[in-house]
Design an enzyme around this catalytic site. Sequence first.
Site, PDB file in Angstrom:
ATOM      1  N   GLU A  82      89.550   8.530  89.919  1.00 30.04           N
ATOM      2  CA  GLU A  82      90.784   8.549  88.588  1.00 30.04           C
ATOM      3  C   GLU A  82      91.163   6.900  89.715  1.00 30.04           C
ATOM      4  OE1 GLU A  82      94.020  11.899  88.386  1.00 30.04           O
ATOM      5  OE2 GLU A  82      92.189  12.468  86.908  1.00 30.04           O
ATOM      6  N   GLU A  98      86.777  15.731  83.103  1.00 29.49           N
ATOM      7  CA  GLU A  98      88.714  16.901  83.763  1.00 29.49           C
ATOM      8  C   GLU A  98      88.753  16.980  82.529  1.00 29.49           C
ATOM      9  OE1 GLU A  98      90.845  15.888  87.027  1.00 29.49           O
ATOM     10  OE2 GLU A  98      89.331  15.542  88.335  1.00 29.49           O
TER      11      GLU A  98
HETATM   12  O1  AHR Z   1      91.504  18.636  88.954  1.00 33.55           O
HETATM   13  C1  AHR Z   1      92.788  18.888  90.100  1.00 33.55           C
HETATM   14  C2  AHR Z   1      92.682  16.918  89.850  1.00 33.55           C
HETATM   15  O2  AHR Z   1      93.232  16.418  88.545  1.00 33.55           O
HETATM   16  C3  AHR Z   1      91.917  16.267  90.506  1.00 33.55           C
HETATM   17  O3  AHR Z   1      91.351  16.030  91.841  1.00 33.55           O
HETATM   18  C4  AHR Z   1      92.229  14.730  90.564  1.00 33.55           C
HETATM   19  O4  AHR Z   1      91.346  13.929  89.698  1.00 33.55           O
HETATM   20  C5  AHR Z   1      93.277  14.973  88.950  1.00 33.55           C
HETATM   21  O5  AHR Z   1      94.237  14.179  89.246  1.00 33.55           O
END
Ligand code: AHR
Length: 502
Positions: free
Chosen positions: A173, A292
């Site tokens: 990210e 994610e």
């Molecule tokens: O999954 C939780 C968090 O969400 C992760 O660390 C991050 O990449 C995202 O913002």
Amino acid sequence: MIKANITVDKDYTFSAIDPRVYGGFAEHLGRHIYTGIYEPGHPMADEQGWRTDVIDLVKALQMPIIRYPGGNFVSGYNWEDGVGPKADRPRRLEMAWGVTETNEVGTNEFMDWAKKVGTEPMMAVNLGTRGPANAQNLVEYCNHPGGSKYSDLRKSHGYADPHNVKVWCLGNEMDGPWQMGAKTAYEYGRIANESAKLMKWTDSRIETILCGSSARSMPSFGKWEWESLHECYDNVDYVSLHTYYANREKDFGSFFAEPDNMSDFIAETAALCDAVKAAKKSKKTINLSFDEWNVWYHSGDWNQNGERWDDVRPQLEDIYDMADVLVVGGMLLSMLEHADRLKIGCIAQIVNVIAPIMTVPGGGAWRQSTYWPLMHASVYGRGTALRAVVDAPLYDAKSRERVPTIKQQAVLSEDGSELTLFVINREPSGEQCELTLDLRSFGKLSPLSHTVIANPDMNAVNSLENPNNVAPSDVTLGQPDGGKLNVTLAGRSWNVIRFKLG
Ligand code: AHR
């Protein structure tokens, strides 16, 4: 009662499904690692301190790939802190989540755990506070057979054979202001290129994932992919997508429609990759990694539990309900809709942290409601994806208009002997559905099973004491007549309908 028809034709296959879409994500965050998967002294812990009750629950999900060690965590991580004798490992202030990282678990331990749960590791390198040299050193440490500084260091740590990690995330990210070492698209594209170059020179077999926008809602979404990918196109293989959905207003129609927004997000990101391909006149196609995804909102402020710099703090411990089953299930189906481009998916995360599995320190482990659609998709959703024609009533919601009340995906098993239909009845008010399946093109069909998750209470959850409040049950599936069959779908339900072919 609503009425709907689904017609599936055996010739309308559109892509093999990459099993890695059923992957997971394990971050050094909250109680995922410590007291989640690793708890020395727990009655169920093995000789290395891994909780065997958790290993069994993860194994049953059949996750082909698991991403590690972060997430936001990786952007400040020194991987060297987590290898070698445990007594020598430093305690570090961890900036992403405000804890003290003890480094008791690091790269080699994760590789051991990955073997125990039967998964392939997918590693992320720190491109926040660090850069190409440290990333290259880690690939050398993990993948080089021996005879060099870092491969020999691995050997001296008791790991004679290389770990052979194939898939590598180039940071995490990197567009987010919350990220340690956040960058502009140009800065990131450059550092990603130089890192990927050195990493691939070290091991030419690896694949790399460029961080796409951290959400579709980021103001820079689109521009970020276009600019960063321009700088590194030849050295990356995938672009990542992340998304989390919420139902704060308890507006079920909007919430149930979110997976269709995810589907659009996937299509848009594939289009952005193809736009860069066209601009570069390249023959190479970049695929997608949804590394994610989940529902995330129940636990509220991540910072509220425990004290800053505690070794372990319970963070992001969402307790999932029946409504979440339909959204997590829908997100899985949206990924399958794009099986031709989406090759990796990682539910975020696996244990305790926005997770399908929960543990009690020193106590038991249990399955959340969302464990079940994930397991069903992973077990029965392997093979070839088919396009179907769906005729179902539509509804309008705040998050999206003209939402089909029925969301589905058909999958032909790898050996061609079984047909599985995943069907969600997401009519928001809870109407049952009289569904007609038209499967005539498949010839002879025998019913195998119809598994349902339906609890009329959308707020119903599981717990250690009541672990099967939201759980699958089997209902009778009739015999198709001339390839046609009527099935009743419970209101707001997740359904897995399976047939034997031939
Ligand atoms: O999954 C939780 C968090 O969400 C992760 O660390 C991050 O990449 C995202 O913002």
